[in-house]
Design a protein around this motif. Structure first.
Motif, PDB file in Angstrom:
ATOM      1  N   UNK A  28       0.838  -1.203   0.000  1.00 13.61           N
ATOM      2  CA  UNK A  28       0.000   0.000   0.000  1.00 13.61           C
ATOM      3  C   UNK A  28       0.871   1.249   0.000  1.00 13.61           C
ATOM      4  N   UNK A  29       1.938   1.231   0.809  1.00 16.03           N
ATOM      5  CA  UNK A  29       2.857   2.377   0.851  1.00 16.03           C
ATOM      6  C   UNK A  29       3.505   2.606  -0.504  1.00 16.03           C
ATOM      7  N   UNK A  30       3.874   1.523  -1.194  1.00 15.63           N
ATOM      8  CA  UNK A  30       4.489   1.664  -2.520  1.00 15.63           C
ATOM      9  C   UNK A  30       3.504   2.236  -3.526  1.00 15.63           C
ATOM     10  N   UNK A  31       2.251   1.767  -3.478  1.00 17.78           N
ATOM     11  CA  UNK A  31       1.243   2.268  -4.414  1.00 17.78           C
ATOM     12  C   UNK A  31       0.945   3.737  -4.161  1.00 17.78           C
ATOM     13  N   UNK A  32       0.863   4.121  -2.888  1.00 19.79           N
ATOM     14  CA  UNK A  32       0.646   5.536  -2.567  1.00 19.79           C
ATOM     15  C   UNK A  32       1.854   6.368  -2.995  1.00 19.79           C
ATOM     16  N   UNK A  35       2.202   7.949  -6.448  1.00 21.31           N
ATOM     17  CA  UNK A  35       1.485   9.192  -6.731  1.00 21.31           C
ATOM     18  C   UNK A  35       1.986  10.350  -5.865  1.00 21.31           C
ATOM     19  N   UNK A  36       2.345  10.041  -4.617  1.00 20.90           N
ATOM     20  CA  UNK A  36       2.859  11.080  -3.736  1.00 20.90           C
ATOM     21  C   UNK A  36       3.906  10.487  -2.805  1.00 20.90           C
ATOM     22  N   UNK A  37       5.169  10.924  -2.861  1.00 16.57           N
ATOM     23  CA  UNK A  37       5.683  12.022  -3.691  1.00 16.57           C
ATOM     24  C   UNK A  37       5.961  11.653  -5.138  1.00 16.57           C
ATOM     25  N   UNK A  38       5.841  10.374  -5.489  1.00 14.80           N
ATOM     26  CA  UNK A  38       6.108   9.946  -6.854  1.00 14.80           C
ATOM     27  C   UNK A  38       7.560   9.573  -7.055  1.00 14.80           C
ATOM     28  N   UNK A 249       8.430  -6.494  -6.890  1.00 15.03           N
ATOM     29  CA  UNK A 249       8.589  -5.328  -7.768  1.00 15.03           C
ATOM     30  C   UNK A 249       8.206  -4.044  -7.038  1.00 15.03           C
ATOM     31  N   UNK A 250       7.092  -4.070  -6.307  1.00 15.27           N
ATOM     32  CA  UNK A 250       6.650  -2.875  -5.582  1.00 15.27           C
ATOM     33  C   UNK A 250       7.591  -2.552  -4.427  1.00 15.27           C
ATOM     34  N   UNK A 251       8.158  -3.574  -3.795  1.00 15.87           N
ATOM     35  CA  UNK A 251       9.112  -3.348  -2.710  1.00 15.87           C
ATOM     36  C   UNK A 251      10.344  -2.613  -3.249  1.00 15.87           C
ATOM     37  N   UNK A 252      10.796  -3.005  -4.449  1.00 19.41           N
ATOM     38  CA  UNK A 252      11.935  -2.323  -5.066  1.00 19.41           C
ATOM     39  C   UNK A 252      11.568  -0.909  -5.462  1.00 19.41           C
ATOM     40  N   UNK A 253      10.354  -0.731  -5.987  1.00 18.10           N
ATOM     41  CA  UNK A 253       9.893   0.612  -6.356  1.00 18.10           C
ATOM     42  C   UNK A 253       9.821   1.503  -5.123  1.00 18.10           C
ATOM     43  N   UNK A 254       9.373   0.929  -3.989  1.00 15.09           N
ATOM     44  CA  UNK A 254       9.290   1.712  -2.758  1.00 15.09           C
ATOM     45  C   UNK A 254      10.664   2.247  -2.352  1.00 15.09           C
ATOM     46  N   UNK A 255      11.708   1.474  -2.603  1.00 16.90           N
ATOM     47  CA  UNK A 255      13.066   1.939  -2.322  1.00 16.90           C
ATOM     48  C   UNK A 255      13.377   3.203  -3.113  1.00 16.90           C
ATOM     49  N   UNK A 256      12.978   3.237  -4.388  1.00 16.41           N
ATOM     50  CA  UNK A 256      13.226   4.421  -5.212  1.00 16.41           C
ATOM     51  C   UNK A 256      12.339   5.588  -4.791  1.00 16.41           C
TER      52      UNK A 256
END
Length: 401
Positions: A28-32, A35-38, A249-256
């Motif tokens: 959920x944190x990665x999906x949010x 969009x913010x902060x993106x 994939x989302x866990x890695x995106x959350x890192x970025x």
């Protein structure tokens, strides 16, 4: 090498609700965060200009970055080219300094200086070339005058292109890269740029298309992996494997998202690498679960998962550890871009190992309980009923499982 005793069974499924809930919060944190902060999109996705320049004297990345900031280029990336003295890659988010209504300005000025009508005017997204379509013949000098009056810095002469009947003209302009080089030469003097080795720019529209293509690449990879898992095992296993891949994939995106490091096409390649590694580890666990389903009849699915993960735990740790160790040197010896990618891969590898245990396996157990267990119970009841009837009928053979 044996890290864990072969006959030791660890109760991983005891904590599955806690870890699944924790993973849900991360997703959920990665999906949010998308969009913010993106994401901090790189030139590949957001558009921008990239130059590779060789300088005439010794200059550090910090000094070069300060010079670019003084020129108005905020958050410019300066990367030293390994093995090339005084050679740097410069990346800025700007593609052109021309105003958004530059085409209209040019058209208005050309109407003032030309005696023929103007059909169309188009400046390239990089601001380094202008194309003009007229309704008749016009002097080159008059066209050049109109361009200068519109605020353009023309490089070279206006020339005709295409058939003469179309009355089309074009001219090269001093683009953003040329302006940067000129300003650096003024600020740095003899240490300024001496050789332009490469200039590339990506417009916002092209960046958006690349971003869409990258998302499709990741989705297509996950879909085909789901199909493979469904054929390789059965439908109980495919959803858990796919959800685990999305988690990684989302866990890695959350890192970025958290670090605001640059997200570009190379990063997508890193995510695909993580996805490929994750499904490899998950399939090893799944394969052992499938073997143990036939070996431990009458044992609950959760206990079979515990046995299977415990049996493959040593292999998982050795494989993950050696993979991570093989890329860790790049965190020290690699450039900043390589370091960002390697760090993302390390985080993704750890997430992939975790998801094989606490995402893929628990979801597979839930699917088995929700959809497959009732069917097995009905089948067992039918077999028991047939066996009872067969035993009650004189001379009938007993139905066996």
């Amino acid at each position: 090498m044996e890290f864990f005793k072969a006959d030791r069974v660890y109760d991983f499924m005891r904590f599955r609700r806690f870890f699944v809930g924790l993973s849900l919060i991360v997703v959920i944190a990665a999906l949010v965060g998308l969009f913010f902060p993106g994401l901090n999109y790189g030139i590949d996705f957001a558009g921008g200009t990239e130059l590779q320049l060789r300088f005439g004297g010794a200059i550090g990345t910090a000094e070069l970055r300060r010079a670019l900031e003084a020129m108005g280029y905020r958050n410019a990336d300066v990367i030293a080219v390994t093995g090339r003295a005084n050679t740097y890659i410069i990346r800025v988010r700007e593609v052109t300094r021309l105003p958004a209504d530059i085409n209209k300005r040019i058209q208005d000025e050309l109407k003032e200086v030309l005696s023929v009508g103007v059909r169309n005017v188009r400046v390239s997204p990089g601001g380094d070339k202008v194309s003009i379509a007229l309704e008749g013949e016009a002097p080159f000098e008059a066209i050049r005058e109109g361009l200068v009056r519109a605020g353009l810095e023309v490089r070279g002469e206006v020339r005709r292109f295409g058939p003469e009947s179309e009355h089309r003209y074009e001219a090269d302009l001093v683009g953003l890269a040329d302006q940067m080089i000129q300003e650096l030469e003024k600020r740095l003097g003899e240490r300024g740029p001496k050789e332009v080795e490469r200039i590339e720019w990506v417009g916002p529209r092209v960046g958006e298309q690349l971003r869409t293509s990258a998302i499709r690449a990741v989705v297509y990879a996950i879909v085909f992996i789901m199909v493979y898992v469904a054929f390789r095992f059965d439908l109980r296993f495919a959803p858990g494997g796919v959800i685990a891949l999305f988690h990684d994939a989302l866990f890695t995106v959350l890192f970025y998202v958290v670090t605001q490091k640059e997200f570009n096409l190379t990063t997508v390649a890193a995510i695909l690498t993580v996805v490929g590694y994750s499904i490899n580890d998950t399939i090893v666990v799944y394969d052992r679960i499938r073997e143990n389903l036939g070996r431990y009849r009458g044992t609950s699915f959760a206990e079979i998962i515990n046995i299977s993960i415990s049996q493959t735990l040593g292999r998982t740790i050795i494989t993950s550890g050696t993979t991570i160790l093989s890329v860790l040197p790049f965190l020290y010896f690699g450039t900043r871009a390589v370091q960002d990618i390697v760090l993302a891969m390390v985080i993704g590898f750890i997430a992939g190992t975790y998801s094989s245990i606490y995402i893929a396996a628990p979801i597979t157990e839930w699917i088995d309980i929700r959809f497959f267990a009732p069917a097995r119970e009905r089948l067992q009841k039918e077999l028991a009923e047939k066996r009872r009837k067969a035993q009650a009928t004189p001379g009938a053979s007993v139905i066996r499982n």
